[in-house]
Scaffold this motif. Structure first.
Motif, short mmCIF file in Angstrom:
data_model
loop_
_atom_site.label_atom_id
_atom_site.label_comp_id
_atom_site.label_asym_id
_atom_site.label_seq_id
_atom_site.Cartn_x
_atom_site.Cartn_y
_atom_site.Cartn_z
N ILE A 107 0.95 -1.15 -0.07
CA ILE A 107 -0.18 0.04 0.13
C ILE A 107 0.87 1.12 0.00
O ILE A 107 2.18 1.05 -0.01
CB ILE A 107 -1.08 0.17 1.25
CG1 ILE A 107 -0.40 0.34 2.40
CG2 ILE A 107 -1.89 -1.27 0.91
CD1 ILE A 107 -0.98 0.41 3.51
N ALA A 108 0.40 2.37 -0.05
CA ALA A 108 1.03 3.54 0.07
C ALA A 108 0.40 4.60 0.97
O ALA A 108 -0.59 4.65 1.24
CB ALA A 108 0.94 4.29 -1.47
N LEU B 100 -6.33 11.56 -14.42
CA LEU B 100 -6.88 10.56 -13.94
C LEU B 100 -6.69 10.95 -12.37
O LEU B 100 -5.29 11.26 -11.92
CB LEU B 100 -6.36 9.29 -14.08
CG LEU B 100 -6.81 8.92 -15.37
CD1 LEU B 100 -5.92 7.49 -15.73
CD2 LEU B 100 -8.30 8.37 -15.53
N LEU B 101 -7.51 11.03 -11.30
CA LEU B 101 -7.21 11.54 -9.97
C LEU B 101 -6.51 10.36 -9.51
O LEU B 101 -5.65 10.58 -8.48
CB LEU B 101 -8.36 11.72 -9.15
CG LEU B 101 -9.11 13.00 -9.47
CD1 LEU B 101 -10.48 13.36 -9.02
CD2 LEU B 101 -8.05 14.25 -9.12
N GLY B 102 -6.53 8.99 -9.84
CA GLY B 102 -5.56 8.08 -9.33
C GLY B 102 -4.21 8.29 -9.57
O GLY B 102 -3.55 8.00 -8.63
N GLU B 103 -3.89 8.81 -10.61
CA GLU B 103 -2.55 9.10 -11.13
C GLU B 103 -2.08 10.08 -10.14
O GLU B 103 -0.88 10.24 -9.91
CB GLU B 103 -2.48 9.30 -12.56
CG GLU B 103 -0.89 9.76 -12.84
CD GLU B 103 0.02 8.99 -12.77
OE1 GLU B 103 1.30 9.16 -12.72
OE2 GLU B 103 -0.14 7.55 -12.44
N VAL B 104 -2.87 11.26 -9.96
CA VAL B 104 -2.38 12.43 -9.11
C VAL B 104 -2.15 11.83 -7.63
O VAL B 104 -1.06 12.16 -6.95
CB VAL B 104 -3.63 13.27 -8.88
CG1 VAL B 104 -3.34 14.36 -7.85
CG2 VAL B 104 -3.93 13.88 -10.31
N ILE B 105 -2.80 10.79 -7.08
CA ILE B 105 -2.71 10.31 -5.73
C ILE B 105 -1.34 9.35 -5.75
O ILE B 105 -0.55 9.33 -4.88
CB ILE B 105 -3.75 9.26 -5.35
CG1 ILE B 105 -5.15 10.17 -5.00
CG2 ILE B 105 -3.31 8.49 -4.12
CD1 ILE B 105 -5.03 11.51 -4.07
N ARG B 106 -1.10 8.66 -6.98
CA ARG B 106 0.27 7.95 -7.08
C ARG B 106 1.33 8.74 -7.00
O ARG B 106 2.38 8.71 -6.30
CB ARG B 106 0.19 7.17 -8.45
CG ARG B 106 1.22 6.30 -8.55
CD ARG B 106 1.77 5.45 -9.99
NE ARG B 106 2.05 6.53 -10.76
CZ ARG B 106 3.47 7.02 -10.94
NH1 ARG B 106 4.19 6.11 -10.27
NH2 ARG B 106 3.54 7.81 -11.95
N SER C 94 1.42 11.93 -5.54
CA SER C 94 1.09 12.30 -4.18
C SER C 94 2.04 11.49 -3.28
O SER C 94 2.84 11.78 -2.18
CB SER C 94 -0.12 12.56 -3.89
OG SER C 94 -0.82 13.43 -4.67
N ALA C 95 1.69 10.19 -3.46
CA ALA C 95 2.56 9.13 -2.75
C ALA C 95 3.86 9.19 -3.01
O ALA C 95 4.82 9.15 -1.97
CB ALA C 95 1.88 7.64 -2.80
N LEU C 96 4.46 9.24 -4.16
CA LEU C 96 5.85 9.50 -4.34
C LEU C 96 6.51 10.69 -3.71
O LEU C 96 7.48 10.70 -2.99
CB LEU C 96 5.87 9.68 -5.70
CG LEU C 96 5.72 8.30 -6.60
CD1 LEU C 96 6.12 8.39 -8.20
CD2 LEU C 96 6.65 7.15 -6.17
N SER D 128 9.34 11.12 -0.29
CA SER D 128 10.63 12.24 -0.16
C SER D 128 10.63 13.21 -0.92
O SER D 128 10.16 13.24 -2.26
CB SER D 128 11.80 11.48 -0.70
OG SER D 128 13.10 12.19 -0.80
N ALA D 129 10.62 14.63 -0.33
CA ALA D 129 10.49 15.83 -1.19
C ALA D 129 11.51 15.81 -2.35
O ALA D 129 11.32 16.41 -3.13
CB ALA D 129 10.76 16.86 -0.19
N ALA D 130 12.47 15.15 -2.08
CA ALA D 130 13.48 15.04 -3.39
C ALA D 130 13.28 14.21 -4.41
O ALA D 130 13.93 14.26 -5.65
CB ALA D 130 14.70 14.41 -2.82
#
Length: 373
Positions: free
Chosen positions: A92-93, A357-363, A365-367, A371-373
């Protein structure tokens, strides 16, 4: 029930709490993995705590007592790294943000804890709709009266906090046109809003006695105010922030609160009064709706000005206190946010405009959370 005594606390110390989203790595919807995350996180020796929240697709982490935003960032980074490792084991993320963009509230499960079930019985569907995600910042106060003074001074700056932290433009798959839609859900609760404008702990005790006599409240936990005193910790707790997308921004926001509190407690620059709250709801709405593009109405003068101008002039005023609190880097980061007009809500909308796609936005966001880098 009587109001507990205001406990001792070292002035200007910090504590940070973050409510975080648990999402699957298939369509990036919320997933009911709180129990599994708590089990794995319990194996790590971490500062602060990791606890469940209202529904099973969320989790709350908190730091220990920190002296400055740098220490808060160090603790949050340690906790974040452990969260990521545990989430990877579960496939999960973990994600920041004030709302999940497309989760359906009726699909959420109340976490199996007596207090949450009591709240569900009282508030009905609002409890599941409370699957929203906020950051809380505690700041230490030397005594109870100073805590109330700091709380009501801080209330003038609620629009700053909302606009800088806003990260909830989407609800139920729709762009709400708000930068912080999350706070609309909080406002649905009858004991939300603002604390009564009293400046002594004795007066506050009389208010608390009246409220408990009605049977409406039993403890300070029953108040969902934007800022509330926490006598057991010797702090005030600022509760209006959306959870940021990164722990770096979370720590920077804590540094801003600390610098403001240092100014209030050391210089006593003004005396809060009930009339300050004449424009409170309007300013709050403006910041939720328009973020950094909001209009700010100055409580003592009634002057209307761009919120970003008020933010920048306040940050100028806070420079010596930021240096004292070792919060210069925090204010530099937030100042850049104002100059760029790019809070997390803007970032999410930019991602959605590019990816659709909002799902891709969440993916993504998880990245970003990893790490902010």
């Amino acid at each position: 029930m009587t109001l507990e005594a205001f406990g001792p606390s070292e002035p200007l110390t910090l504590g940070v709490e973050l409510e975080l989203q648990l999402v699957n790595t298939n369509d990036y919807d919320l997933t009911h993995y709180a129990d599994d995350m708590l089990r794995l996180m319990a194996r790590h020796d971490l500062p602060g705590s990791v606890v469940p929240e209202m529904t099973a697709g969320m989790i709350e982490v908190s730091t220990g007592v920190c002296r400055d935003s740098g220490e808060a960032l160090a603790q949050l980074t340690q906790i974040r790294d452990a969260l990521v490792r545990c989430a990877d084991k579960l496939n999960i993320a973990v994600v920041g943000g004030g709302t999940h963009p497309f989760q359906q509230w009726h699909q959420q499960r109340i976490y199996d804890k007596p207090r949450f079930h009591q709240l569900s019985a009282l508030y009905g569907y609002l409890t599941k709709q409370f699957t929203i995600f906020g950051q809380h910042v505690h700041v230490g106060c030397p005594d109870a009266d100073t805590a109330l003074y700091t709380l009501h001074c801080m209330s003038r700056y609620i629009p700053h906090f909302i606009a800088l932290a806003a990260s909830s433009p989407y609800v139920q798959g729709q762009d709400t046109a708000f930068d912080s839609a999350r706070l609309n859900s909080v406002f649905a609760f009858p004991l939300s809003g603002r604390a009564p404008c009293v400046l002594s702990w004795d007066e506050f005790g009389h208010y608390f006695d009246k409220m408990t006599a009605t049977g409406v409240v039993q403890s300070m936990k029953d108040f969902y105010w934007d800022i509330r005193p926490k006598p057991e910790y010797g702090t005030i707790e600022v509760r209006v922030f959306d959870t940021p997308l990164t722990v770096e921004r979370a720590a920077a926001l804590a540094g801003y609160v600390q610098a403001l509190a240092a100014w209030f407690q050391q210089e006593r620059p003004f005396t809060p009064c009930e009339d300050d709250y004449l424009v409170y709801s309007y300013n709050r709405f403006q910041a939720c709706r328009f973020g950094l593009d909001a209009v700010y109405v100055d409580p003592p003068t009634g002057q209307h000005l761009p919120l970003r101008d008020h933010l920048l002039s306040t940050m100028d005023r806070l420079r010596p206190f930021a240096e004292q609190c070792r919060a210069e880097q925090a204010l530099t980061m937030l100042r850049q946010t104002v100059h760029d007009n790019r809070n997390d809500a803007r970032w999410l909308r930019e991602r959605q405009g590019k990816e659709q796609l909002l799902g891709e936005v969440i993916r993504q966001s998880a990245l970003r959370f990893r790490s902010a880098a």
